[in-house]
Design an enzyme around this catalytic site. Structure first.
Site, PDB file in Angstrom:
ATOM      1  N   GLY A 111      23.623  -0.578  32.417  1.00 40.16           N
ATOM      2  CA  GLY A 111      24.793   0.256  32.157  1.00 40.16           C
ATOM      3  C   GLY A 111      25.436  -0.110  30.825  1.00 40.16           C
ATOM      4  N   GLU A 146       2.282   0.187  10.867  1.00 42.45           N
ATOM      5  CA  GLU A 146       0.844  -0.078  11.107  1.00 42.45           C
ATOM      6  C   GLU A 146       0.181   1.100  11.837  1.00 42.45           C
ATOM      7  OE1 GLU A 146      -0.669  -3.797  11.615  1.00 42.45           O
ATOM      8  OE2 GLU A 146       0.987  -4.822  10.610  1.00 42.45           O
ATOM      9  N   GLY A 157       5.157   8.859  -1.584  1.00 43.18           N
ATOM     10  CA  GLY A 157       4.402  10.056  -1.206  1.00 43.18           C
ATOM     11  C   GLY A 157       3.165   9.750  -0.383  1.00 43.18           C
ATOM     12  N   LEU A 177       0.831  -1.201   0.000  1.00 43.23           N
ATOM     13  CA  LEU A 177       0.000   0.000   0.000  1.00 43.23           C
ATOM     14  C   LEU A 177       0.873   1.261   0.000  1.00 43.23           C
ATOM     15  CD1 LEU A 177      -2.844   1.301   0.301  1.00 43.23           C
ATOM     16  CD2 LEU A 177      -2.590   1.078   2.770  1.00 43.23           C
TER      17      LEU A 177
END
Ligand SMILES: Cc1cc2nc3c(=O)[nH]c(=O)nc-3n(C[C@H](O)[C@H](O)[C@H](O)COP(=O)(O)OP(=O)(O)OC[C@H]3O[C@@H](n4cnc5c(N)ncnc54)[C@H](O)[C@@H]3O)c2cc1C
Length: 389
Positions: A340, A364, A132, A128
């Site tokens: 540490g 997601e 852009g 999908l």
């Protein structure tokens, strides 16, 4: 209200826990050493052995409907299993399942794409996102133009999980420029790699990268439309929505294991004559982490419970995803702090988790998009404050 697990849930939870302890945990060193070498995270022969063991246990297709040979354990059990699997950084999944939207295929598509994916002979990817269009999928620009009995796809997709390994992609493209994408302008196509798309690997801070996919005049038969023409946007949202509570479920297991490491380390690491566990600065990090993990657990289970009841779980899933992504980043950061310099080395899995969980705030739906969804639901009155009970 009953917060206890059923005997069956406990039994499955314990079985998965044993599988993680006995089969996956011993491979962690190998996984740490071979980062970035194999798409499955583990040497393929070894991965195959794990698959066979899972199948012997009957743990294959746990989310697959029974009519397709699966166990269909449901959302609650899936969440509990994801919590157990999240405890190890060995990236193993009990396969035999397929992307939820492939079940929308017709009989021929089910035979060609769904069933081979369930059986593990074909690999899918969900395409999908574009350069852009990420948070705003309605901005996609890939096009599909009708040419006789085919559609011709042009465009580029980015950040596609499994895109380099997939045999076919579920590709979302604009098919009607006169309609808004979210309202009838987008269609989902099942596109085999042999039809002509190519891919390239994207290196990331995680252990394995997603891919860019390239479509140049890729001809796809009209029979490969998944669902209906111009109804692709809803399918895309359905795919994304299905996974949102699974991410924080896995994050719980990771955070619990890491916190236990911090507790153990704090009791044995001595500084200024005392175990660091005796210092309030350390105790507060432990307490805050525990509280955040517990909060995520109940948000995840609530979202999964809604999904299992057939209710609309989108709002609860966004709440769980936002909370769980934040929690995992807080907890792993504190666990590194408690360890540490050791926490920063590659001898321990902490730095790997640190890089891994950063993704949870991005994919997601980013944190900001979850906040946008949650506030929009409240502002528009789709969800009433305090109506969870
Ligand atoms: C490892 C990985 C795997 C992925 N796998 C897949 C996959 O399999 N398939 C697929 O299709 N996609 C996949 N994605 C894409 C992922 O879904 C997108 O990266 C994500 O939705 C964000 O989109 P973007 O990267 O374009 O960021 P942008 O949308 O450009 O966002 C940039 C920043 O702006 C913020 N922002 C955007 N809009 C708003 C707004 N309205 N209000 C406030 N803030 C806003 C965002 O929260 C973010 O902080 C993957 C990404 C990664 C990193």
């Amino acid at each position: 209200m009953d917060f206890s697990l059923s005997e069956e849930q406990k039994m499955i939870q314990q079985t998965v826990r044993r599988f993680v302890d006995r089969e996956l945990m011993p491979l962690e060193n190998e996984v740490l050493q071979s980062e970035g070498k194999y798409p499955t995270g583990v040497e393929p022969g070894l991965y195959h052995e794990l698959v066979m063991k899972a199948k012997e246990m009957g743990f294959w297709g746990i989310n697959t409907p029974e009519e397709y040979g699966g166990a269909n354990l449901g959302a609650m059990m899936s969440a509990l299993i994801a919590m157990e699997m999240g405890r190890t950084l060995v990236p193993f999944t009990f396969g035999g399942s397929a992307d939820n939207i492939l079940y929308h295929g017709n009989e021929q598509q089910k035979a060609e794409y769904l069933i081979p994916t369930i059986e593990g002979t074909r690999k899918s990817c969900f395409a999908l996102t574009e350069p852009g269009a990420g948070s705003d999928p309605s901005a996609i620009r890939s096009t599909a133009v009708k040419d006789g009995n085919h559609w011709v796809i042009n465009g580029q997709k980015v950040f596609i999980t499994g895109g380099n390994e997939a045999d076919f992609a579920m590709v979302f493209a604009v098919t009607d420029r006169n309609k808004p994408p979210q309202n009838g302008g987008v269609t989902c196509f099942l596109v085999d790699r042999e039809m002509g798309w190519t891919s390239s690997y994207i290196p990331t801070m995680g252990d394995w990268g997603p891919a860019s996919l390239y479509f140049e005049d890729v001809r796809v038969p009209a029979k490969n439309i998944l669902g209906e023409l111009n109804k692709g946007f809803d399918l895309g949202m359905q795919w994304i929505g299905a996974g949102r509570w699974r991410i924080p479920a896995g994050a719980i297991g990771t955070a619990e294991r890491a916190l236990q490491m911090a507790v153990d380390y704090a009791k044995q690491r001595v500084s200024m004559g005392h175990p660091i566990a005796e210092y309030q600065a350390i105790q507060w990090m432990i307490a805050d982490s525990y509280v955040e993990i517990e909060a995520t657990r109940w948000l995840v289970l609530y979202a999964a419970w809604q999904a299992e009841q057939g209710m609309d779980a989108r709002h609860a899933s966004s709440v769980a995803k936002l909370n769980g992504a934040t929690m995992a980043n807080h907890v792993i950061d504190r666990v590194m702090q408690i360890h540490g310099g050791m926490g920063y080395t590659k001898e321990l899995p902490i730095e790997r988790w640190y890089r891994l969980v950063r993704l949870y705030r991005i994919f997601e739906g980013t944190d900001e998009i979850q906040r946008y969804i949650i506030s929009r639901n409240l502002l528009r009155g789709h969800v009433k404050i305090g109506e969870a009970l």
